[in-house]
Design a protein around this motif. Structure first.
Motif: not given
Length: 243
Positions: A131-134, A181-184, A173-174
């Motif tokens: 998993a990564s930011w992009q 306001v998050p996304y998982s 997760r960002g």
């Protein structure tokens, strides 16, 4: 008695393999693009107050997480880039630089947070992909007309227009809004990239659909626009900021 043509001649000459994604591109996404902040100015240009989820389809868990946003905690954890992941990056003001890395991979660089996305035309993410930011983005061209080789269209004839579809998974997760306001990590981001020209000016429109049952009651859909630039004037990579 007449000659009987070979079987392959009766069925038509073989067409050969389809062109590689770069050669098959129905639109040109390459170059420098600057974002047009024509809507949501209040949330795109500055970080809104904690807990501001106006117009967002967050569920109860998403609202709770947004109310607990603590930028100092993100900074201490070295996670200042949470708002610069693929789920929120395209909505940030700034510039893009899009190039081909090879015949099967598009590179999308953003000066906001100095982020780089890779759009892969060669299938699903490897099982070992972390998993990564992009995240990992699978890409495919979508054509407005019949696909090459169908309904009599020769394989070497391009359609007049089309778009790029990308599906991104393997996200860390960002935040899809800068105020936490998050996304998982289970979120799936589907995007449609298309171009248009108006009075001699080229524009890029990216429509995003973020699906995340962890924090959203329904998919969040939005579109962002960019204007093409002739060169890299104004290109200024910046660091991630948590607030």
């Amino acid at each position: 008695m007449g000659l009987v043509p070979p079987v392959h001649a009766q069925r038509g000459a073989p067409q050969g393999p389809p062109p590689l994604p770069r050669a098959a591109a129905p639109i040109d996404l390459t170059g420098y693009w600057v974002s047009l902040v024509t809507d949501d100015w209040r949330w795109r240009m500055v970080a809104a107050p904690r807990g501001d989820v106006l117009y967002l389809p967050v569920n109860a868990e998403g609202r709770r997480a947004a109310n607990e946003w603590d930028p100092a905690k993100d900074e201490a954890a070295g996670e200042q880039c949470r708002a610069y992941g693929a789920g929120g990056l395209m909505h940030l003001p700034g510039r893009l630089h899009i190039t081909w890395q090879d015949d099967r991979t598009l590179v999308v660089e953003a000066d906001a947070g100095t982020q780089t996305r890779l759009l892969h035309f060669d299938g699903a993410a490897p099982a070992s992909e972390p998993a990564s930011w992009q995240g990992y983005s699978m890409a495919q061209w979508e054509l407005d007309g019949p696909a090459p080789g169908r309904r009599g269209r020769p394989m070497n004839v391009k359609p007049v227009h089309g778009s790029l579809k990308t599906v991104t998974t393997r996200l860390k997760r960002g935040y899809f809004r800068r105020n936490g306001v998050p996304y998982s990590e289970n979120a799936v981001l589907t995007e449609y990239w298309t171009t248009l020209t108006d009075e001699g000016v080229d524009y890029l429109v990216v429509t995003n659909l973020l699906d995340d049952p962890t924090y959203l009651a329904q998919p969040y859909v939005r579109s962002v626009q960019f204007r093409k630039q002739p060169d890299n004037k104004g290109w200024k990579p910046t660091r991630c900021e948590a607030r």
